[in-house]
Design an enzyme around this catalytic site. Structure first.
Site, PDB file in Angstrom:
ATOM      1  N   PHE A  50     -11.454  -7.604  13.899  1.00 15.35           N
ATOM      2  CA  PHE A  50     -10.404  -8.054  12.990  1.00 15.35           C
ATOM      3  C   PHE A  50     -10.037  -6.941  12.004  1.00 15.35           C
ATOM      4  CE2 PHE A  50      -9.143 -10.205   8.977  1.00 15.35           C
ATOM      5  CZ  PHE A  50      -7.906 -10.649   9.424  1.00 15.35           C
ATOM      6  N   GLN A  51      -8.761  -6.678  11.902  1.00 20.48           N
ATOM      7  CA  GLN A  51      -8.227  -5.640  11.006  1.00 20.48           C
ATOM      8  C   GLN A  51      -8.846  -4.274  11.246  1.00 20.48           C
ATOM      9  OE1 GLN A  51      -8.054  -7.223   6.948  1.00 20.48           O
ATOM     10  NE2 GLN A  51      -6.019  -7.987   7.484  1.00 20.48           N
ATOM     11  N   GLU A  72       0.810  -1.223   0.000  1.00 26.40           N
ATOM     12  CA  GLU A  72       0.000   0.000   0.000  1.00 26.40           C
ATOM     13  C   GLU A  72       0.844   1.273   0.000  1.00 26.40           C
ATOM     14  OE1 GLU A  72      -0.468  -2.613   1.886  1.00 26.40           O
ATOM     15  OE2 GLU A  72      -2.552  -3.259   1.750  1.00 26.40           O
ATOM     16  N   MET A 102      24.512   9.046   1.742  1.00 25.44           N
ATOM     17  CA  MET A 102      24.271  10.291   2.462  1.00 25.44           C
ATOM     18  C   MET A 102      24.562  10.123   3.945  1.00 25.44           C
ATOM     19  SD  MET A 102      23.683  13.367   2.046  1.00 25.44           S
ATOM     20  CE  MET A 102      22.745  14.026   0.676  1.00 25.44           C
ATOM     21  N   LYS A 139     -17.536  -0.939   6.297  1.00 28.04           N
ATOM     22  CA  LYS A 139     -18.041  -1.864   5.280  1.00 28.04           C
ATOM     23  C   LYS A 139     -19.570  -1.816   5.173  1.00 28.04           C
ATOM     24  CE  LYS A 139     -17.202  -6.515   3.548  1.00 28.04           C
ATOM     25  NZ  LYS A 139     -16.585  -7.825   3.813  1.00 28.04           N
TER      26      LYS A 139
HETATM   27  C1  FAD Z   1      18.561  14.648   1.534  1.00 28.30           C
HETATM   28  C2  FAD Z   1      17.824  15.931   1.300  1.00 28.30           C
HETATM   29  C3  FAD Z   1      18.505  17.102   1.083  1.00 28.30           C
HETATM   30  C4  FAD Z   1      17.836  18.291   0.789  1.00 28.30           C
HETATM   31  N1  FAD Z   1      18.557  19.400   0.473  1.00 28.30           N
HETATM   32  C5  FAD Z   1      17.902  20.475  -0.021  1.00 28.30           C
HETATM   33  C6  FAD Z   1      18.627  21.599  -0.561  1.00 28.30           C
HETATM   34  O1  FAD Z   1      19.853  21.626  -0.580  1.00 28.30           O
HETATM   35  N2  FAD Z   1      17.914  22.616  -1.080  1.00 28.30           N
HETATM   36  C7  FAD Z   1      16.542  22.609  -1.104  1.00 28.30           C
HETATM   37  O2  FAD Z   1      15.961  23.544  -1.634  1.00 28.30           O
HETATM   38  N3  FAD Z   1      15.853  21.603  -0.567  1.00 28.30           N
HETATM   39  C8  FAD Z   1      16.492  20.524  -0.057  1.00 28.30           C
HETATM   40  N4  FAD Z   1      15.755  19.475   0.416  1.00 28.30           N
HETATM   41  C9  FAD Z   1      14.288  19.568   0.415  1.00 28.30           C
HETATM   42  C10 FAD Z   1      13.768  20.289   1.658  1.00 28.30           C
HETATM   43  O3  FAD Z   1      13.751  19.400   2.747  1.00 28.30           O
HETATM   44  C11 FAD Z   1      12.336  20.840   1.428  1.00 28.30           C
HETATM   45  O4  FAD Z   1      11.485  19.805   1.022  1.00 28.30           O
HETATM   46  C12 FAD Z   1      12.277  21.896   0.351  1.00 28.30           C
HETATM   47  O5  FAD Z   1      13.340  22.810   0.474  1.00 28.30           O
HETATM   48  C13 FAD Z   1      10.955  22.642   0.452  1.00 28.30           C
HETATM   49  O6  FAD Z   1      10.694  23.290  -0.751  1.00 28.30           O
HETATM   50  P1  FAD Z   1       9.774  24.568  -0.840  1.00 28.30           P
HETATM   51  O7  FAD Z   1      10.241  25.610   0.112  1.00 28.30           O
HETATM   52  O8  FAD Z   1       9.700  24.918  -2.263  1.00 28.30           O
HETATM   53  O9  FAD Z   1       8.390  24.157  -0.228  1.00 28.30           O
HETATM   54  P2  FAD Z   1       7.231  23.051  -0.561  1.00 28.30           P
HETATM   55  O10 FAD Z   1       7.407  21.993   0.429  1.00 28.30           O
HETATM   56  O11 FAD Z   1       7.190  22.725  -1.989  1.00 28.30           O
HETATM   57  O12 FAD Z   1       6.029  23.935  -0.114  1.00 28.30           O
HETATM   58  C14 FAD Z   1       5.383  24.785  -0.985  1.00 28.30           C
HETATM   59  C15 FAD Z   1       4.998  26.093  -0.321  1.00 28.30           C
HETATM   60  O13 FAD Z   1       4.207  26.806  -1.259  1.00 28.30           O
HETATM   61  C16 FAD Z   1       2.920  27.019  -0.737  1.00 28.30           C
HETATM   62  N5  FAD Z   1       1.947  26.826  -1.804  1.00 28.30           N
HETATM   63  C17 FAD Z   1       1.414  25.674  -2.261  1.00 28.30           C
HETATM   64  N6  FAD Z   1       0.576  25.922  -3.270  1.00 28.30           N
HETATM   65  C18 FAD Z   1       0.567  27.245  -3.455  1.00 28.30           C
HETATM   66  C19 FAD Z   1      -0.108  28.106  -4.357  1.00 28.30           C
HETATM   67  N7  FAD Z   1      -0.962  27.644  -5.298  1.00 28.30           N
HETATM   68  N8  FAD Z   1       0.115  29.427  -4.267  1.00 28.30           N
HETATM   69  C20 FAD Z   1       0.959  29.927  -3.313  1.00 28.30           C
HETATM   70  N9  FAD Z   1       1.637  29.149  -2.456  1.00 28.30           N
HETATM   71  C21 FAD Z   1       1.445  27.830  -2.528  1.00 28.30           C
HETATM   72  C22 FAD Z   1       2.742  26.059   0.400  1.00 28.30           C
HETATM   73  O14 FAD Z   1       1.840  26.583   1.346  1.00 28.30           O
HETATM   74  C23 FAD Z   1       4.156  25.915   0.921  1.00 28.30           C
HETATM   75  O15 FAD Z   1       4.461  26.929   1.856  1.00 28.30           O
HETATM   76  C24 FAD Z   1      16.423  18.293   0.754  1.00 28.30           C
HETATM   77  C25 FAD Z   1      15.721  17.120   1.025  1.00 28.30           C
HETATM   78  C26 FAD Z   1      16.398  15.935   1.269  1.00 28.30           C
HETATM   79  C27 FAD Z   1      15.619  14.695   1.494  1.00 28.30           C
HETATM   80  C1  TPP Z   2      12.724   5.513   5.038  1.00 29.90           C
HETATM   81  C2  TPP Z   2      14.016   6.192   5.349  1.00 29.90           C
HETATM   82  N1  TPP Z   2      14.868   5.638   6.256  1.00 29.90           N
HETATM   83  C3  TPP Z   2      16.043   6.232   6.529  1.00 29.90           C
HETATM   84  C4  TPP Z   2      16.399   7.408   5.921  1.00 29.90           C
HETATM   85  C5  TPP Z   2      17.725   8.101   6.253  1.00 29.90           C
HETATM   86  N2  TPP Z   2      18.575   8.125   5.054  1.00 29.90           N
HETATM   87  C6  TPP Z   2      18.690   9.222   4.282  1.00 29.90           C
HETATM   88  S1  TPP Z   2      19.652   8.988   2.940  1.00 29.90           S
HETATM   89  C7  TPP Z   2      19.972   7.394   3.388  1.00 29.90           C
HETATM   90  C8  TPP Z   2      20.847   6.521   2.552  1.00 29.90           C
HETATM   91  C9  TPP Z   2      20.355   6.320   1.192  1.00 29.90           C
HETATM   92  O1  TPP Z   2      21.165   5.375   0.554  1.00 29.90           O
HETATM   93  P1  TPP Z   2      21.074   5.125  -0.994  1.00 29.90           P
HETATM   94  O2  TPP Z   2      19.664   4.897  -1.389  1.00 29.90           O
HETATM   95  O3  TPP Z   2      22.031   4.059  -1.371  1.00 29.90           O
HETATM   96  O4  TPP Z   2      21.499   6.524  -1.602  1.00 29.90           O
HETATM   97  P2  TPP Z   2      22.932   7.232  -1.643  1.00 29.90           P
HETATM   98  O5  TPP Z   2      22.936   8.249  -0.558  1.00 29.90           O
HETATM   99  O6  TPP Z   2      23.977   6.190  -1.449  1.00 29.90           O
HETATM  100  O7  TPP Z   2      22.990   7.860  -2.988  1.00 29.90           O
HETATM  101  C10 TPP Z   2      19.328   7.082   4.583  1.00 29.90           C
HETATM  102  C11 TPP Z   2      19.419   5.788   5.286  1.00 29.90           C
HETATM  103  C12 TPP Z   2      15.471   7.958   5.008  1.00 29.90           C
HETATM  104  N3  TPP Z   2      15.699   9.118   4.381  1.00 29.90           N
HETATM  105  N4  TPP Z   2      14.325   7.318   4.716  1.00 29.90           N
END
Ligand code: FAD
Ligand code: TPP
Ligand code: MG
Lengths: 171, 586
Positions: B115-116, B53, B483, B165
């Site tokens: 159940f469930q 799911e 990472m 259900k």
């Molecule tokens: C490993 C990792 C590393 C990351 N590193 C970075 C990084 O280096 N740089 C980076 O940028 N991000 C990074 N992120 C992502 C970060 O965590 C956030 O998800 C991201 O920065 C959020 O993007 P955003 O501010 O565009 O907001 P979103 O999460 O896209 O939110 C959208 C915003 O716009 C608003 N909105 C929605 N619809 C409308 C509309 N129609 N009109 C007006 N407003 C609206 C919402 O209310 C909200 O405030 C990383 C994520 C991971 C997993």
């Molecule tokens: C469900 C979940 N568990 C743990 C993490 C923490 N986490 C972030 S990146 C990462 C490693 C990802 O490894 P891989 O998919 O091999 O990507 P790589 O960084 O090596 O490119 C982990 C464990 C996560 N983001 N999501």
């Protein structure tokens, strides 16, 4: 933008919601999930025909946190209105408490005397106990409870705040 | 009047049809069998059978993000619903419109540990935009209509409808979608005109402006991207995008300074730090963007357009808040700008661009591909170059590969980049790619993956096989949770605790066992051929690309640091120790 104020203040917020299952859980979950304070929370249906309940929340926070709390409440789907009574102008806030005091002799007389000056009513009495009903601002109730402490205070039940703005404007 | 009564399950399907649903992602079980009967008896809605799911929700997210439509999910009660929770939380964090129908035990058994049974509305309350438990068959249609309205209006998000259900088996009346839902829930679309005028004034006077746009532009629709483009051109300002915003402004344009934030470009982050006027368009000042809050863009006036008032002044106090839809507000700004024809300080702007060009000259994304060890940056770059000229959608998993994809694959159009930003859910990319491919059968859909993430939802390869979806899984295989390893190297004294994976599967054989093609590149000289072969195959492929295991993602702003304390490469770390406050951050 200049540094936002870090001063923590107490705010009384009125929230008008659809009276539907889960709505209170939604509001409380919002506060616990985001780490906001709840000093008191009061809820009851206020408009049966429209199916509306009113929640009065007393909370504390910096101006930025209070603004967040209101914005977060406002985006819940069943929430119709959010009003910050503390910011919006003069308002009346009341709380009701039931206070049980157990004692005899001089202490019993003294508790009655104090109740009288606080306009608390004895709504129940036995030969060695009273239950006082007191209505007022939270601070007044706090003071009353404190004074009852040495006189045999055994139990307190408080409603939390109900509040409404002064003047002719409605929420 | 006297319309024929319908069974609850039929009412649900009828309401989905009226909402324009053509695909739903799901997995059956006891509590939803009546709904599966109703699906069996019609042809308008195609059901895609996933293998778990969680995969269904991510698939629906990919479907939604790549089309702008609401993604629809159907799961059974109990474990079906709990398996959906990660996807729902992911959709909530990234503002993806989803309607998820969950089965529930019959109303008279609710609360009996039947159940469930699980408290689905209780469990999903904090991870949905809204949820419903329907107790009366006559409410079903209206609730479905309202759920779609809530999911797609304002800030989009996931909505759960819990369906006991007995309710879907009872007979009741169908109700057409009316205006009730919109009357109940109507977020503000049009921005405050005086705030908009103030924004135009500030932008017109700016000497060092920047436009910082995010996922809200994508949420608002392609028209908003077009208007963003117009405004960037009119103002002559540099434009930077968040991870969620990539594609909202063309990466190939010279006014684009790259992604900002933790792994953003040197020029984007320094321009954010030094600007005098910042226009934030549908982005939420996430901690990955701001770095240390007290050092975030200290000297700028900030304008923030967001449809969700709770995004404004949450982390960063702004000077000009504008609550409204990006598309509507940008249209007003552009119109007002054209009418006002502000006299810009051209000399100052020229100087600003001169500064930006100096930052650009640092070439923070430069890398060297020499020898036979494949650099991940090179692999992404070649994938980008070899997929030009085809309608390509990219999804990602989570980790280093995700950041390299963001940095080295350039997006010129919105809705072509699907990634888990807010929750950072490993296992998102493969099912999301599946959902994108369902919505765009003829397009090229590539999941840029890490080997660890791929294993989190690998079962969906079986769905991909069943529906003959030509999804390409492009694994940057470093045999590490890269990472995690990178953070351990930079922040935890090189103690690589549990971040190495032993006994990884043979991905080529794994692909074959799922009726897909498996390819492998271990040397740089093989890379192009493998990519070309992958693109030539008219079916699903897993391409296992063995990359440099020690490579790290740079630039990087370590947590707790300010924008101008960025690490540009491996030699940068020694002289910039990471603070203790920084260590506790994620
Ligand atoms: C490993 C990792 C590393 C990351 N590193 C970075 C990084 O280096 N740089 C980076 O940028 N991000 C990074 N992120 C992502 C970060 O965590 C956030 O998800 C991201 O920065 C959020 O993007 P955003 O501010 O565009 O907001 P979103 O999460 O896209 O939110 C959208 C915003 O716009 C608003 N909105 C929605 N619809 C409308 C509309 N129609 N009109 C007006 N407003 C609206 C919402 O209310 C909200 O405030 C990383 C994520 C991971 C997993
Ligand atoms: C469900 C979940 N568990 C743990 C993490 C923490 N986490 C972030 S990146 C990462 C490693 C990802 O490894 P891989 O998919 O091999 O990507 P790589 O960084 O090596 O490119 C982990 C464990 C996560 N983001 N999501
Ligand atoms: Mg890896």
């Amino acid at each position: 933008m200049s540094e936002p104020s870090k001063e923590v203040n107490r705010h009384t917020i009125a929230v008008l919601v659809d009276n539907e299952p889960g709505v209170l859980a939604r509001v409380i979950g919002l506060f616990s999930g985001r780490g906001y304070n709840i000093e008191s929370l009061t809820v009851a249906e206020t408009d049966h025909a429209a199916g509306l309940s009113r929640i009065t929340i007393v909370t504390t926070g910096t101006p930025m946190i209070i603004e967040q709390i209101k914005a977060q409440l406002g985006r819940l789907v069943p929430v119709h209105k959010v009003r910050d009574l503390t910011l919006d102008g003069p308002y009346v806030e009341r709380e009701l408490a039931l206070v049980k005091v157990v004692g005899k002799g001089e202490k019993r007389v003294e508790s009655l005397r104090i109740a009288d000056t606080f306009r608390a009513r004895a709504v129940d009495s036995s030969n060695n106990s009273f239950v006082f009903e007191i209505v007022g601002a939270a601070s007044k109730i706090d003071a009353f409870i404190e004074l009852m402490q040495p006189l045999g205070l055994t139990e307190v039940s408080r409603t939390g705040a109900a509040a409404i703005s002064r003047g002719n404007k409605a929420i | 009047m006297a319309k024929k009564k319908m069974q609850g399950a039929e009412i649900v399907i009828e309401a989905l049809k009226e909402q324009g649903v053509t695909e739903i992602f799901g997995y059956p079980g006891g509590a939803v069998l009546p709904l599966y009967d109703a699906i069996f008896n019609q042809n308008a809605i195609r059901h895609i059978l996933v293998r778990q799911e969680g995969g269904a929700v991510h698939a629906a997210e990919g479907y939604a993000r790549s089309t702008g439509k609401v993604g629809v999910v159907l799961v059974t009660s109990g474990p079906g619903a709990t398996n959906a929770v990660t996807g729902l939380t992911d959709a909530l964090m990234d503002s993806i419109p989803i309607v998820c129908l969950t089965g529930q035990v019959p109303t008279h058994l609710i609360g009996n540990d039947a159940f469930q049974e699980c408290d689905t509305t209780g469990i999903t309350r904090p991870c949905t935009k809204h949820n419903y438990l329907v107790k009366d068959v006559n409410d079903l249609a209206a609730v479905v209509h309202e759920a779609f309205h809530v999911a797609r209006s304002g800030r989009p998000g996931p909505v759960v409808i819990d369906l006991p259900k007995d309710v879907v088996m009872a007979l009741g009346n169908y109700q057409e979608a009316g205006t009730a839902a919109a009357e109940k829930y109507s977020p503000r679309i049009k921005g405050d005109q005086s705030a908009i005028a103030e924004a135009v004034r500030l932008l017109g006077q700016a000497k060092k402006p920047i436009i910082y746009a995010g996922g809200g532009v994508i949420n608002s629709g392609p028209k908003a991207s077009k208007l963003l483009n117009d405004l960037v051109k009119l103002t002559g300002a540099p434009c930077t995008l968040t991870l969620m915003g990539l594609g909202a402004y063309p990466a190939s344009d010279k006014q684009f300074v790259g992604m900002l934030g933790m792994h953003g470009t040197y020029e984007a982050n320094l321009a954010m730090h030094d600007c005098d006027v910042m226009l934030c368009v549908g982005a939420r000042f996430d901690d990955r963007i701001t770095g240390r809050l007290d050092a975030f863009s200290p000297g700028s006036k900030k304008i923030h357009i967001d449809i969700d008032p709770s995004s404004i002044n949450k982390n960063v106090p702004v000077d000009v808040p504008i609550v409204g839809d990006v598309g509507s507000v940008l249209a007003d700004i552009v119109r007002k700008w054209k009418a006002a024809k502000p006299k810009q300080d051209k000399a100052a702007l020229k100087k600003w661009w001169g500064q930006i060009d100096q930052w650009r000259a640092r070439k923070c994304l430069a890398f060297e591909q020499k020898g036979e060890i494949i650099k991940p940056q090179h692999a992404i770059r070649r994938l980008f170059e070899l997929t030009q000229g085809r309608e390509t959608f990219i999804t990602t998993e989570v980790g280093q590969h995700q950041m390299w994809a963001a940095q080295y694959y350039n997006f010129d159009k919105p809705n072509h980049w699907m990634t888990s930003g807010g929750l950072g859910t490993m296992g998102y990319g493969l099912p999301a790619a599946m959902g994108v491919q369902i919505a765009h059968p003829d397009a090229l859909v590539v999941d840029i993956a890490g080997e660890a993430s791929t294993l989190m939802n690998i079962q969906e390869m079986s769905t991909i096989a069943q529906y003959r979806l030509p999804v390409k899984v492009f694994i940057l295989n470093n045999e590490y949770m890269g990472m995690v390893r990178q953070w351990q190297e930079l922040l935890h004294g090189g103690r690589y605790s549990e971040s190495y994976m032993e006994s990884l599967p043979d991905f080529v054989k794994l692909a074959e066992s799922f009726h897909a093609a498996g390819l492998r590149a271990t040397k740089a000289s093989e890379l192009d051929d493998v990519i070309k072969e992958m693109l030539a195959i008219d079916g699903p492929v897993i391409a296992d690309i063995a990359i440099d295991k020690a490579e790290n993602c740079f630039p990087m702003i370590p947590s707790g640091a300010a924008h101008n304390e960025m690490l540009l490469g491996p030699n940068d770390k020694a002289d910039k120790p990471i603070s203790e406050e920084g260590m506790v951050l994620v």
